[in-house]
Design an enzyme around this catalytic site. Structure first.
Site, PDB file in Angstrom:
ATOM      1  N   ARG A 114      -0.932  -9.305  12.878  1.00  0.00           N
ATOM      2  CA  ARG A 114      -1.505  -8.205  12.080  1.00  0.00           C
ATOM      3  C   ARG A 114      -2.412  -8.755  10.982  1.00  0.00           C
ATOM      4  NH1 ARG A 114       4.009  -5.667  10.524  1.00  0.00           N
ATOM      5  NH2 ARG A 114       2.816  -4.575   8.930  1.00  0.00           N
ATOM      6  N   ARG A 141      11.250  -2.395  11.041  1.00  0.00           N
ATOM      7  CA  ARG A 141      10.201  -1.981  11.984  1.00  0.00           C
ATOM      8  C   ARG A 141      10.022  -3.011  13.103  1.00  0.00           C
ATOM      9  NH1 ARG A 141       5.196  -0.357   8.137  1.00  0.00           N
ATOM     10  NH2 ARG A 141       4.134  -1.652   9.677  1.00  0.00           N
ATOM     11  N   LYS A 192       0.833  -1.217   0.000  1.00  0.00           N
ATOM     12  CA  LYS A 192       0.000   0.000   0.000  1.00  0.00           C
ATOM     13  C   LYS A 192       0.867   1.266   0.000  1.00  0.00           C
ATOM     14  CE  LYS A 192      -2.009  -1.157   3.917  1.00  0.00           C
ATOM     15  NZ  LYS A 192      -1.326  -2.450   4.161  1.00  0.00           N
TER      16      LYS A 192
HETATM   17  P1  AP5 Z   1       4.813  -1.676   1.781  1.00  0.00           P
HETATM   18  O1  AP5 Z   1       4.532  -0.788   0.624  1.00  0.00           O
HETATM   19  O2  AP5 Z   1       5.553  -1.111   2.919  1.00  0.00           O
HETATM   20  O3  AP5 Z   1       3.464  -2.380   2.256  1.00  0.00           O
HETATM   21  P2  AP5 Z   1       2.243  -1.813   3.104  1.00  0.00           P
HETATM   22  O4  AP5 Z   1       1.026  -2.449   2.575  1.00  0.00           O
HETATM   23  O5  AP5 Z   1       2.278  -0.315   3.168  1.00  0.00           O
HETATM   24  O6  AP5 Z   1       2.625  -2.452   4.485  1.00  0.00           O
HETATM   25  P3  AP5 Z   1       2.445  -2.036   5.999  1.00  0.00           P
HETATM   26  O7  AP5 Z   1       3.067  -3.144   6.781  1.00  0.00           O
HETATM   27  O8  AP5 Z   1       2.978  -0.644   6.257  1.00  0.00           O
HETATM   28  O9  AP5 Z   1       0.930  -2.070   6.197  1.00  0.00           O
HETATM   29  P4  AP5 Z   1       0.211  -2.347   7.493  1.00  0.00           P
HETATM   30  O10 AP5 Z   1      -1.161  -2.051   7.092  1.00  0.00           O
HETATM   31  O11 AP5 Z   1       0.434  -3.618   8.164  1.00  0.00           O
HETATM   32  O12 AP5 Z   1       0.956  -1.363   8.506  1.00  0.00           O
HETATM   33  P5  AP5 Z   1       0.701   0.172   8.841  1.00  0.00           P
HETATM   34  O13 AP5 Z   1       2.017   0.833   8.797  1.00  0.00           O
HETATM   35  O14 AP5 Z   1      -0.422   0.736   8.104  1.00  0.00           O
HETATM   36  O15 AP5 Z   1       5.563  -2.964   1.214  1.00  0.00           O
HETATM   37  C1  AP5 Z   1       5.993  -3.980   2.101  1.00  0.00           C
HETATM   38  C2  AP5 Z   1       7.312  -4.579   1.597  1.00  0.00           C
HETATM   39  O16 AP5 Z   1       7.057  -5.255   0.372  1.00  0.00           O
HETATM   40  C3  AP5 Z   1       8.394  -3.548   1.300  1.00  0.00           C
HETATM   41  O17 AP5 Z   1       9.636  -4.084   1.644  1.00  0.00           O
HETATM   42  C4  AP5 Z   1       8.302  -3.351  -0.213  1.00  0.00           C
HETATM   43  O18 AP5 Z   1       9.543  -2.971  -0.781  1.00  0.00           O
HETATM   44  C5  AP5 Z   1       7.883  -4.729  -0.665  1.00  0.00           C
HETATM   45  N1  AP5 Z   1       7.051  -4.710  -1.852  1.00  0.00           N
HETATM   46  C6  AP5 Z   1       6.059  -3.850  -2.161  1.00  0.00           C
HETATM   47  N2  AP5 Z   1       5.496  -4.160  -3.342  1.00  0.00           N
HETATM   48  C7  AP5 Z   1       6.155  -5.276  -3.780  1.00  0.00           C
HETATM   49  C8  AP5 Z   1       6.036  -6.094  -4.951  1.00  0.00           C
HETATM   50  N3  AP5 Z   1       5.129  -5.836  -5.893  1.00  0.00           N
HETATM   51  N4  AP5 Z   1       6.859  -7.163  -5.064  1.00  0.00           N
HETATM   52  C9  AP5 Z   1       7.791  -7.437  -4.088  1.00  0.00           C
HETATM   53  N5  AP5 Z   1       7.954  -6.694  -2.966  1.00  0.00           N
HETATM   54  C10 AP5 Z   1       7.136  -5.630  -2.820  1.00  0.00           C
HETATM   55  O19 AP5 Z   1       0.220   0.018  10.369  1.00  0.00           O
HETATM   56  C11 AP5 Z   1       1.084  -0.425  11.387  1.00  0.00           C
HETATM   57  C12 AP5 Z   1       0.302  -0.516  12.680  1.00  0.00           C
HETATM   58  O20 AP5 Z   1      -0.208   0.799  13.012  1.00  0.00           O
HETATM   59  C13 AP5 Z   1      -0.932  -1.414  12.648  1.00  0.00           C
HETATM   60  O21 AP5 Z   1      -0.612  -2.760  12.924  1.00  0.00           O
HETATM   61  C14 AP5 Z   1      -1.799  -0.788  13.739  1.00  0.00           C
HETATM   62  O22 AP5 Z   1      -1.359  -1.169  15.017  1.00  0.00           O
HETATM   63  C15 AP5 Z   1      -1.523   0.693  13.563  1.00  0.00           C
HETATM   64  N6  AP5 Z   1      -2.472   1.342  12.658  1.00  0.00           N
HETATM   65  C16 AP5 Z   1      -2.210   1.860  11.426  1.00  0.00           C
HETATM   66  N7  AP5 Z   1      -3.327   2.396  10.905  1.00  0.00           N
HETATM   67  C17 AP5 Z   1      -4.301   2.213  11.820  1.00  0.00           C
HETATM   68  C18 AP5 Z   1      -5.683   2.539  11.851  1.00  0.00           C
HETATM   69  N8  AP5 Z   1      -6.295   3.159  10.817  1.00  0.00           N
HETATM   70  N9  AP5 Z   1      -6.396   2.190  12.952  1.00  0.00           N
HETATM   71  C19 AP5 Z   1      -5.817   1.578  14.000  1.00  0.00           C
HETATM   72  N10 AP5 Z   1      -4.513   1.220  14.028  1.00  0.00           N
HETATM   73  C20 AP5 Z   1      -3.764   1.552  12.943  1.00  0.00           C
END
Ligand code: AP5
Length: 280
Positions: free
Chosen positions: A162, A151, A9
């Site tokens: 998660r 992270r 994402k």
């Molecule tokens: P990346 O682009 O970083 O993926 P992402 O979907 O953004 O992953 P996140 O882990 O950040 O999402 P998440 O929803 O778990 O965590 P968030 O930070 O929102 O890509 C991941 C990896 O894959 C990278 O190394 C990239 O290079 C690689 N990659 C990408 N595309 C690729 C491809 N096509 N092929 C190969 N490799 C690829 O949330 C973290 C925490 O915050 C949550 O657990 C929760 O506790 C809290 N939180 C966040 N938002 C909320 C909310 N709205 N409400 C309550 N709690 C929340």
């Protein structure tokens, strides 16, 4: 922009933000900023993040609202990782109608590998992967030279938690958007460029007028980290709003690290009737 943990994402939203010159607001990044700043909300949030649970709505929405208030947007925004449960979706509806919800789908077996191999830049938030998108120099960000880190929630045990949180709490949000015809699924397998192309196709299907912007050369933007807004000039001196000046990115950076995102309306949440258009 929705999808399971590590579906891509942030990587994809960052590229779309750069291409269409709109803000990228990632609640995960906003929360990590608060944690890094050591604020009381950040300290509370960390306890939930470290267990793979969702952070309570009041904290997330408070931080998101604060970020939006401190920034400006005339053209709308990409929300990344928000709303994450049905209550958040309802609160968002009090503020705005989303134009389009894109959900990136990836085989769950790949997600753990994507998460555990991810490295993020401490300075600019650019995202790398040790195997799929490695930096030129080990541990150093290509874009700003900052240090890369793993992270705290990117270990296998927490990633699996998660994923369960996503299944239990976020899937119903996705089903809701599907039921009202706002959702497009995009397959997140293949290279970062392949997935970006699929997202652009979905966007052009929705807004054919964006075809040139979607398939033309990527606009080049000056890297700017999120900073507090400057005092407003007098109306006669009002400069044209600048957008898309997020942190360095391309191929996987967070363009705005939850950057700037205040619209022209008043409060973002908790003010029914303040809906407005947010077209790209
Ligand atoms: P990346 O682009 O970083 O993926 P992402 O979907 O953004 O992953 P996140 O882990 O950040 O999402 P998440 O929803 O778990 O965590 P968030 O930070 O929102 O890509 C991941 C990896 O894959 C990278 O190394 C990239 O290079 C690689 N990659 C990408 N595309 C690729 C491809 N096509 N092929 C190969 N490799 C690829 O949330 C973290 C925490 O915050 C949550 O657990 C929760 O506790 C809290 N939180 C966040 N938002 C909320 C909310 N709205 N409400 C309550 N709690 C929340």
């Amino acid at each position: 922009m929705l999808g399971p943990p590590s579906a891509g994402k942030g990587t994809q939203a960052s590229l779309l933000s750069q291409r269409f010159d709109i803000l990228h607001l990632a609640t995960g990044d906003i929360l990590r900023e608060a944690v890094a700043a050591g604020s009381s909300l950040g300290k509370k949030a960390k306890k939930f993040m470290d267990t793979g649970a969702l952070v309570p709505d009041a904290i997330v929405i408070g931080l998101l609202e604060g970020k939006m208030k401190s920034t400006q947007s005339q053209t709308g925004f990409i929300l990344d990782g928000f709303p994450r449960n049905v209550d958040q979706a309802k609160q968002l509806e009090e503020f705005t109608d989303l134009d389009l919800v894109l959900c990136i789908e990836v085989d769950p077996n790949r997600l753990v590998e994507r998460a555990t191999g991810r490295r993020s830049c401490k300075n600019c938030g650019a995202i790398y992967h040790v195997r799929y998108n490695p930096p030129k120099q080990l541990g150093i960000c290509d874009k700003c030279g900052g240090p890369l880190f793993l992270r705290d929630d990117d270990n296998e045990e927490i990633v699996r938690k998660r994923l369960r949180t996503y299944e239990d709490q976020t899937k119903p949000v996705i089903q809701y958007y599907e039921s009202i015809g706002k959702l497009k699924y995009v397959e997140g397998e293949g290279s970062i460029e392949d997935v970006q192309k699929k997202l652009l196709d979905a966007i052009v299907e929705q807004w054919p007028q964006l075809k040139d912007a979607a398939y033309g050369p990527m606009p080049v933007k000056k890297p700017v980290v999120s900073t507090p807004p400057k005092p407003s000039p007098q109306p006669s001196q009002q400069p044209r709003p600048q957008h898309g000046q997020g942190a360095p990115h391309g191929g996987g950076g967070r363009s705005h690290r939850g950057g700037r995102g205040r619209g022209r309306r008043g409060r973002y949440f908790g003010k029914p009737g303040s809906k407005g258009p947010n077209k790209p």
